[in-house]
Motif scaffolding. Structure first.
Motif, PDB file in Angstrom:
ATOM      1  N   ASN A 179      12.399  13.114   4.310  1.00  0.00           N
ATOM      2  CA  ASN A 179      11.700  13.071   5.573  1.00  0.00           C
ATOM      3  C   ASN A 179      11.978  12.029   6.563  1.00  0.00           C
ATOM      4  O   ASN A 179      11.268  11.655   7.365  1.00  0.00           O
ATOM      5  CB  ASN A 179      10.144  12.970   5.453  1.00  0.00           C
ATOM      6  N   PHE A 180      13.180  11.225   6.301  1.00  0.00           N
ATOM      7  CA  PHE A 180      13.769  10.137   6.891  1.00  0.00           C
ATOM      8  C   PHE A 180      12.608   9.144   7.208  1.00  0.00           C
ATOM      9  O   PHE A 180      12.662   8.629   8.327  1.00  0.00           O
ATOM     10  CB  PHE A 180      14.001  10.882   8.245  1.00  0.00           C
ATOM     11  N   MET A 181      11.834   8.969   6.042  1.00  0.00           N
ATOM     12  CA  MET A 181      10.641   7.775   6.670  1.00  0.00           C
ATOM     13  C   MET A 181      10.762   6.828   5.416  1.00  0.00           C
ATOM     14  O   MET A 181      11.210   6.881   4.050  1.00  0.00           O
ATOM     15  CB  MET A 181       9.175   8.766   6.524  1.00  0.00           C
ATOM     16  N   SER A 182      10.239   5.641   6.234  1.00  0.00           N
ATOM     17  CA  SER A 182      10.039   4.485   5.360  1.00  0.00           C
ATOM     18  C   SER A 182       8.798   3.734   5.473  1.00  0.00           C
ATOM     19  O   SER A 182       8.508   3.947   6.788  1.00  0.00           O
ATOM     20  CB  SER A 182      11.422   3.559   5.408  1.00  0.00           C
ATOM     21  N   VAL A 183       8.300   3.205   4.458  1.00  0.00           N
ATOM     22  CA  VAL A 183       6.953   2.262   4.841  1.00  0.00           C
ATOM     23  C   VAL A 183       6.940   1.085   4.194  1.00  0.00           C
ATOM     24  O   VAL A 183       7.307   0.764   3.177  1.00  0.00           O
ATOM     25  CB  VAL A 183       5.801   3.509   4.184  1.00  0.00           C
ATOM     26  N   TYR A 184       6.299   0.089   5.048  1.00  0.00           N
ATOM     27  CA  TYR A 184       5.836  -1.246   4.374  1.00  0.00           C
ATOM     28  C   TYR A 184       4.534  -1.465   4.452  1.00  0.00           C
ATOM     29  O   TYR A 184       3.759  -1.208   5.372  1.00  0.00           O
ATOM     30  CB  TYR A 184       6.571  -2.245   5.412  1.00  0.00           C
ATOM     31  N   GLU A 185       4.010  -1.913   3.257  1.00  0.00           N
ATOM     32  CA  GLU A 185       2.641  -2.045   3.174  1.00  0.00           C
ATOM     33  C   GLU A 185       2.452  -3.689   2.643  1.00  0.00           C
ATOM     34  O   GLU A 185       2.824  -3.864   1.324  1.00  0.00           O
ATOM     35  CB  GLU A 185       1.887  -1.248   2.363  1.00  0.00           C
ATOM     36  N   GLY A 186       1.694  -4.300   3.430  1.00  0.00           N
ATOM     37  CA  GLY A 186       1.420  -5.728   2.951  1.00  0.00           C
ATOM     38  C   GLY A 186       0.171  -5.941   2.952  1.00  0.00           C
ATOM     39  O   GLY A 186      -0.873  -4.820   3.089  1.00  0.00           O
ATOM     40  N   GLU A 187      -0.516  -7.072   2.894  1.00  0.00           N
ATOM     41  CA  GLU A 187      -1.992  -7.353   2.856  1.00  0.00           C
ATOM     42  C   GLU A 187      -2.606  -7.301   4.013  1.00  0.00           C
ATOM     43  O   GLU A 187      -3.832  -6.746   3.993  1.00  0.00           O
ATOM     44  CB  GLU A 187      -2.068  -8.596   2.385  1.00  0.00           C
ATOM     45  N   GLN A 188      -1.947  -7.276   5.109  1.00  0.00           N
ATOM     46  CA  GLN A 188      -2.634  -7.311   6.387  1.00  0.00           C
ATOM     47  C   GLN A 188      -2.266  -6.258   7.381  1.00  0.00           C
ATOM     48  O   GLN A 188      -2.951  -5.700   8.133  1.00  0.00           O
ATOM     49  CB  GLN A 188      -2.351  -8.433   7.387  1.00  0.00           C
ATOM     50  N   VAL A 189      -1.007  -5.527   6.940  1.00  0.00           N
ATOM     51  CA  VAL A 189      -0.564  -4.549   7.701  1.00  0.00           C
ATOM     52  C   VAL A 189       0.261  -3.284   6.924  1.00  0.00           C
ATOM     53  O   VAL A 189       0.875  -3.747   5.990  1.00  0.00           O
ATOM     54  CB  VAL A 189       0.399  -4.976   9.024  1.00  0.00           C
ATOM     55  N   LYS A 190       0.409  -2.154   7.576  1.00  0.00           N
ATOM     56  CA  LYS A 190       0.987  -1.005   7.138  1.00  0.00           C
ATOM     57  C   LYS A 190       1.630  -0.513   8.249  1.00  0.00           C
ATOM     58  O   LYS A 190       1.337  -0.332   9.163  1.00  0.00           O
ATOM     59  CB  LYS A 190       0.178  -0.078   6.336  1.00  0.00           C
TER      60      LYS A 190
END
Length: 200
Positions: free
Chosen positions: A35-46
């Protein structure tokens, strides 16, 4: 006459070169390459970034610029701010590509189709001729603005989403990284989204 016809075809189809595909690389991110998709998830932001996501008008936008879809979800109780000057692409040759505004993209497309060429066919005698088409009215593309990412403040628990626009990448580029800088309560942070560039 044959040379004139071939030159005419070249002018008409010169803007139809295949657009490169950006395939996300993991590098600490959650990636779905199909799906050509990447995700970053931290404590404060996704932050979600998706390539090959433009489905609006004009349908051939990726032949002229590089659109990337982005969602920023504020997971904290503090405001998050994102500025256009803090978002850019960096390729494997060290070239930087700053984000374009929707107005710049629309103007670019208007100029690119500013020259129109018509082909007329005559039954007697049989020959191809060309003529300029008048009058010319520059096209408008409201989707470029309506679906653009609007920079600014993301309120707590809110999500800000839309498309980022960059100039088209050169064919020789093999890798490119999207750099995203944001601020939380006065503190500056950054996230990198690497992509492999596939030219057909």
């Amino acid at each position: 006459m044959k040379k004139l016809f071939l030159y005419t075809c070249f002018i008409l189809f010169a803007g139809c070169a295949p657009a490169p595909k950006l395939l996300p690389l993991e590098d600490g991110l959650k990636v779905n390459r199909e799906n050509f998709m990447s995700v970053y998830e931290g404590e404060q932001v996704k932050i979600l970034v998706k390539a090959q996501a433009w489905k609006y008008s004009p349908s051939d936008l990726s032949y002229y610029v590089t659109p990337l879809y982005m969602e920023v979800k504020n997971l904290s109780q503090k405001n998050i701010s994102i500025d256009r000057h803090g978002i850019y692409l960096l390729d494997d040759k060290g070239n930087q590509y700053n984000a374009l505004s929707p107005g710049e993209v629309s103007s670019m497309l208007s100029y690119s189709v500013g020259f129109s060429l018509g082909i007329a066919y005559y039954s007697s005698p049989y020959w191809f001729g060309w003529y300029p088409y008048y009058p010319y009215y520059p096209p408008t593309y409201p989707d470029i603005l309506n679906y653009a990412f609007v920079y600014g403040t993301v309120e707590p628990k809110a999500t800000l989403k839309g498309f980022l626009y960059f100039q088209k990448l050169p064919k020789e580029i093999k890798n490119v990284t999207l750099k995203i800088t944001y601020r939380v309560n006065g503190e500056t942070k950054s996230v990198s989204f690497p992509f492999e560039v596939k030219n057909k």
